[in-house]
Design a protein around this motif. Structure first.
Motif, short mmCIF file in Angstrom:
data_model
loop_
_atom_site.label_atom_id
_atom_site.label_comp_id
_atom_site.label_asym_id
_atom_site.label_seq_id
_atom_site.Cartn_x
_atom_site.Cartn_y
_atom_site.Cartn_z
N CYS A 187 62.78 69.05 30.98
CA CYS A 187 63.44 69.69 31.98
C CYS A 187 64.53 70.88 31.18
O CYS A 187 65.00 70.86 30.38
CB CYS A 187 64.49 68.90 32.70
SG CYS A 187 65.62 69.52 33.82
N CYS B 178 63.64 67.06 38.65
CA CYS B 178 64.31 66.34 37.50
C CYS B 178 64.89 64.74 38.06
O CYS B 178 65.76 65.23 38.92
CB CYS B 178 65.05 66.86 36.74
SG CYS B 178 65.65 65.97 35.16
N CYS C 141 68.62 70.03 31.72
CA CYS C 141 69.37 68.97 31.07
C CYS C 141 68.50 68.45 29.67
O CYS C 141 69.03 67.71 29.11
CB CYS C 141 69.48 67.76 31.91
SG CYS C 141 67.96 66.85 32.40
N ASN D 252 67.46 69.28 38.89
CA ASN D 252 66.73 70.55 38.64
C ASN D 252 65.10 70.50 39.47
O ASN D 252 64.68 69.83 39.15
CB ASN D 252 66.77 70.88 37.27
CG ASN D 252 65.96 72.16 36.98
OD1 ASN D 252 66.38 73.23 37.77
ND2 ASN D 252 65.38 72.30 35.94
N CYS E 187 68.62 65.36 36.71
CA CYS E 187 69.70 66.39 37.29
C CYS E 187 69.28 67.06 38.22
O CYS E 187 70.03 67.86 38.78
CB CYS E 187 69.92 67.36 36.21
SG CYS E 187 68.73 68.53 35.79
ZN LIG Z 1 67.11 67.66 34.36
#
Ligand SMILES: [Zn+2]
Length: 85
Positions: free
Chosen positions: A30, A54, A33, A59, A57
């Motif tokens: 990622c 993700c 993170c 994302n 997080c």
């Molecule tokens: Zn992430």
């Protein structure tokens, strides 16, 4: 899990149209993170297109849009993708 969300294994067939490797076991990092996970473990949301997020997080790692003859894949949220060759 969200009712509209499935895991990355749900788009294995679609991704294998593009990648000639077993993509669900590829390891993505990622960009936000730094977590690493197999593509099959990512959270997949389907709407007008597909967004792979993700699981740590949220994302947006990968975006996919497909019509009858073309496929657009964006990897804006992926730092690296490790595949076994
Ligand atoms: Zn992430």
């Amino acid at each position: 899990m969200d009712r509209l969300m499935v895991d990355g294994n749900a788009v294995a067939g679609l991704l294998q149209e593009v990648f000639a490797v077993e993509i669900t076991t590829a390891i993505g990092t990622c960009n936000t993170c730094g977590a690493t996970d197999a593509v099959g473990a990512l959270h997949v949301f389907r709407g007008a297109g597909i967004v792979m997020r993700c699981p740590h997080c949220d994302n947006a790692l990968v975006t996919i849009v497909k019509d009858d003859t073309r496929l657009w894949i964006g990897f804006a949220g992926v730092r690296t993708l490790q595949v076994t060759v």
